[in-house]
Design a protein around this motif. Structure first.
Motif, PDB file in Angstrom:
ATOM      1  N   ASP A  48      -5.430 -10.107  -0.182  1.00 32.39           N
ATOM      2  CA  ASP A  48      -6.114  -9.994  -1.473  1.00 32.39           C
ATOM      3  C   ASP A  48      -5.918 -11.297  -2.233  1.00 32.39           C
ATOM      4  N   GLY A  62     -10.792 -11.680  -3.821  1.00 33.18           N
ATOM      5  CA  GLY A  62     -10.678 -10.278  -3.432  1.00 33.18           C
ATOM      6  C   GLY A  62     -10.214 -10.157  -2.000  1.00 33.18           C
ATOM      7  N   ARG A  63     -10.721  -9.164  -1.305  1.00 30.70           N
ATOM      8  CA  ARG A  63     -10.228  -8.856   0.040  1.00 30.70           C
ATOM      9  C   ARG A  63     -10.810  -9.820   1.079  1.00 30.70           C
TER      10      ARG A  63
END
Length: 310
Positions: free
Chosen positions: A250, A267-268
């Motif tokens: 992340d 983000g991911r």
């Protein structure tokens, strides 16, 4: 004295991923490929990893003000002249064997050390990461008396690197108007040998160098980051690696000056081994790269026969 971790190796070896994960550690500020800052950012005003134009990025404006009194005070033409004069692969033997480096080497290195020191102060980091990769630049930086230089030598299977260099990749920072450089497998094989050998030479000149294979990094990124952090002098506490899971990381917004499109990821980020070359690189090209790079592939522990795709 600024402490910098220089990520070295040939492009397409996974250094951007390594840099992004390092940038999530406390006390670490990832700067991207600073070698391109002078043209792509100061002059062309391309996009920072945060998405803003370089001239509008608050972080880089503060770095420029602290390092040079503002980026407008940087003589980019002079930097380009120095780069051509001292930072070329053909200059590495001279840089590695000289008793004292020419004044132009020290002058060129100072541009980088001023950026590193300013970025560390602005971010409050104890370590800055430069993923420029260029072996000649690392040899220049070793001559700086104002820099605590550590080098992370990132190696990837030459056949995977060769395949990656054949792919067409857009440069988002140029708003779709440009593509990343492409090389033939033969050309990339020669570059792979030259750049990786140069980092071995750097280690023999007394620079702190730690080598890691990209494939090993992906197999256990938590263990790899722990080892790299220890090498770079960054203590880790409980929870500092919580952003990292077995199959993904992340990521927060970063301020990478240049690099591949992954630097814009927020983000991911899936973590998976990229072995498309096993299936997609034609056998003739695979044999060519394996032959040219065979001795060093063996030295780094890679099998000369193609592994099974996963």
């Amino acid at each position: 004295m600024a402490r910098a971790l220089f990520l070295g190796g040939l492009g397409r070896s996974g250094t951007t991923l390594v840099e992004r994960l390092l940038g999530e550690l406390p006390g670490v500020c990832a700067l991207g490929e600073v070698v391109h800052l002078w043209q792509r950012d100061i002059r062309d005003d391309e996009r920072c990893g945060c998405g803003a134009r370089f001239s509008q990025c608050t972080f880089w404006r503060r770095v420029g003000a602290l390092a040079f009194g503002g980026w407008h005070n940087v003589d980019v033409d002079r930097v380009h002249y120095l780069q051509a004069a001292v930072e070329r692969t053909r200059h590495i033997p001279r840089l590695a064997t000289a008793v004292e480096a020419p004044e132009e080497v020290h002058e060129y290195a100072e541009y980088y050390t001023r950026v590193y020191a300013a970025a560390a102060e602005v971010s409050g980091a104890r370590l800055v990461v430069d993923s420029s990769k260029h072996s000649a630049l690392a040899h220049v930086l070793r001559w700086s008396s104002d820099l605590d230089l550590r080098v992370l030598h990132v190696v990837r299977d030459a056949r995977g690197v060769a395949y990656s260099w054949t792919k067409t990749v857009q440069r988002p920072e140029a708003d779709g108007s440009d593509e990343m450089t492409r090389y033939s497998p033969g050309r990339s094989a020669l570059l792979w040998n030259a750049h990786n050998a140069a980092f071995g030479l750097l280690a023999r000149r007394g620079v702190a160098v730690h080598r890691i294979r990209y494939e090993e990094f992906l197999a256990d990124p938590r263990a790899a980051l722990t080892t790299i952090a220890e090498f770079a002098g960054v203590p880790l506490g409980d929870g500092d690696l919580d952003f990292l899971q077995p199959d993904h990381a992340d990521l927060r917004i970063g301020h990478s000056a240049a690099g591949n499109p992954m630097r814009f990821t927020v983000g991911r980020l899936p973590l998976r081994r990229d072995d498309a070359w096993v299936r997609a690189l034609p056998s003739r090209q695979r044999r060519l790269v394996g032959t040219v790079c065979g001795p060093m592939l063996r030295a780094y522990g890679y099998p000369l026969s193609a592994p099974e795709a996963k």
